[in-house]
Design a protein around this motif. Structure first.
Motif, PDB file in Angstrom:
ATOM      1  N   PHE A  70       0.852  -1.187   0.000  1.00 41.27           N
ATOM      2  CA  PHE A  70       0.000   0.000   0.000  1.00 41.27           C
ATOM      3  C   PHE A  70       0.890   1.240   0.000  1.00 41.27           C
ATOM      4  CE2 PHE A  70      -3.282  -2.847   0.760  1.00 41.27           C
ATOM      5  CZ  PHE A  70      -4.498  -2.201   0.772  1.00 41.27           C
ATOM      6  N   PHE A  71       0.480   2.215  -0.754  1.00 38.56           N
ATOM      7  CA  PHE A  71       1.163   3.512  -0.835  1.00 38.56           C
ATOM      8  C   PHE A  71       2.550   3.412  -1.458  1.00 38.56           C
ATOM      9  CE2 PHE A  71      -1.533   3.550   3.063  1.00 38.56           C
ATOM     10  CZ  PHE A  71      -2.591   4.233   2.488  1.00 38.56           C
ATOM     11  N   SER A  72       2.792   2.399  -2.272  1.00 37.78           N
ATOM     12  CA  SER A  72       4.048   2.278  -3.009  1.00 37.78           C
ATOM     13  C   SER A  72       3.857   2.877  -4.407  1.00 37.78           C
ATOM     14  CB  SER A  72       4.454   0.808  -3.124  1.00 37.78           C
ATOM     15  OG  SER A  72       3.508   0.098  -3.903  1.00 37.78           O
ATOM     16  N   LEU A  73       4.935   2.967  -5.163  1.00 39.75           N
ATOM     17  CA  LEU A  73       4.846   3.472  -6.530  1.00 39.75           C
ATOM     18  C   LEU A  73       3.979   2.548  -7.380  1.00 39.75           C
ATOM     19  CD1 LEU A  73       5.650   5.496  -8.714  1.00 39.75           C
ATOM     20  CD2 LEU A  73       7.682   4.099  -9.133  1.00 39.75           C
ATOM     21  N   LYS A  74       4.142   1.248  -7.187  1.00 38.53           N
ATOM     22  CA  LYS A  74       3.331   0.279  -7.937  1.00 38.53           C
ATOM     23  C   LYS A  74       1.847   0.460  -7.618  1.00 38.53           C
ATOM     24  CE  LYS A  74       3.573  -4.567  -9.182  1.00 38.53           C
ATOM     25  NZ  LYS A  74       4.249  -5.844  -8.944  1.00 38.53           N
ATOM     26  N   TYR A  75       1.528   0.705  -6.347  1.00 39.22           N
ATOM     27  CA  TYR A  75       0.158   0.961  -5.911  1.00 39.22           C
ATOM     28  C   TYR A  75      -0.385   2.222  -6.581  1.00 39.22           C
ATOM     29  CZ  TYR A  75      -3.583   2.277  -2.628  1.00 39.22           C
ATOM     30  OH  TYR A  75      -4.773   2.669  -2.070  1.00 39.22           O
ATOM     31  N   LEU A  76       0.427   3.283  -6.568  1.00 39.80           N
ATOM     32  CA  LEU A  76       0.028   4.547  -7.193  1.00 39.80           C
ATOM     33  C   LEU A  76      -0.292   4.349  -8.668  1.00 39.80           C
ATOM     34  CD1 LEU A  76      -0.130   7.727  -7.281  1.00 39.80           C
ATOM     35  CD2 LEU A  76       2.272   7.644  -7.902  1.00 39.80           C
ATOM     36  N   LEU A  77       0.590   3.655  -9.390  1.00 42.90           N
ATOM     37  CA  LEU A  77       0.377   3.449 -10.825  1.00 42.90           C
ATOM     38  C   LEU A  77      -0.853   2.598 -11.097  1.00 42.90           C
ATOM     39  CD1 LEU A  77       4.075   2.914 -11.943  1.00 42.90           C
ATOM     40  CD2 LEU A  77       2.679   4.992 -12.137  1.00 42.90           C
TER      41      LEU A  77
END
Length: 123
Positions: free
Chosen positions: A63-70
């Motif tokens: 959660f709240f990682s770059l992968k999550y953001l994308l």
């Protein structure tokens, strides 16, 4: 005109999601136990929170990682393209199955019958 509206909407979504991810990431760093409890509480709303094969350590830190953001941006931007009007065909929205294979909603329809989703057994 339509194209400008979509660009503005995508920009606003980008700003909103980026802000949410940044705040969430800061809270995870400053208050890890509180955020763990919050994320687990949110997970209880879906089957991921009660499935013994998924532990928080496997999915919580994503959660709240770059992968999550994308991923969130991709989903929200895709929803901007979906339009449904009474009397016309519904959008053939892409969906992923449990094997992470991509399909479309209309793939699940049989004999031109409406798609009926039963979520009663999930709760």
């Amino acid at each position: 005109m339509f194209r400008i509206r979509v660009i503005i909407q995508k920009t606003l979504i980008l700003l909103y999601v980026s802000l949410c991810v940044a705040v969430g990431k800061m809270l995870m760093i400053l208050f890890p136990e509180m955020m763990k409890r919050y994320i687990l509480k949110q997970g209880q709303k879906s089957s991921i929170g009660i499935n013994p094969k998924f532990s928080y350590e496997n999915w919580g830190p994503t959660f709240f990682s770059l992968k999550y953001l994308l991923f969130v941006l991709k989903v929200k931007w895709k929803k901007l393209e979906d339009e449904a009007f009474e009397g016309y065909n519904a959008p053939n929205t892409p969906v992923a199955d449990f094997r992470d294979e991509m399909h479309h909603i209309l793939d699940f329809m049989q004999d031109n019958r409406p798609l009926v989703l039963n979520f009663g057994s999930c709760t």
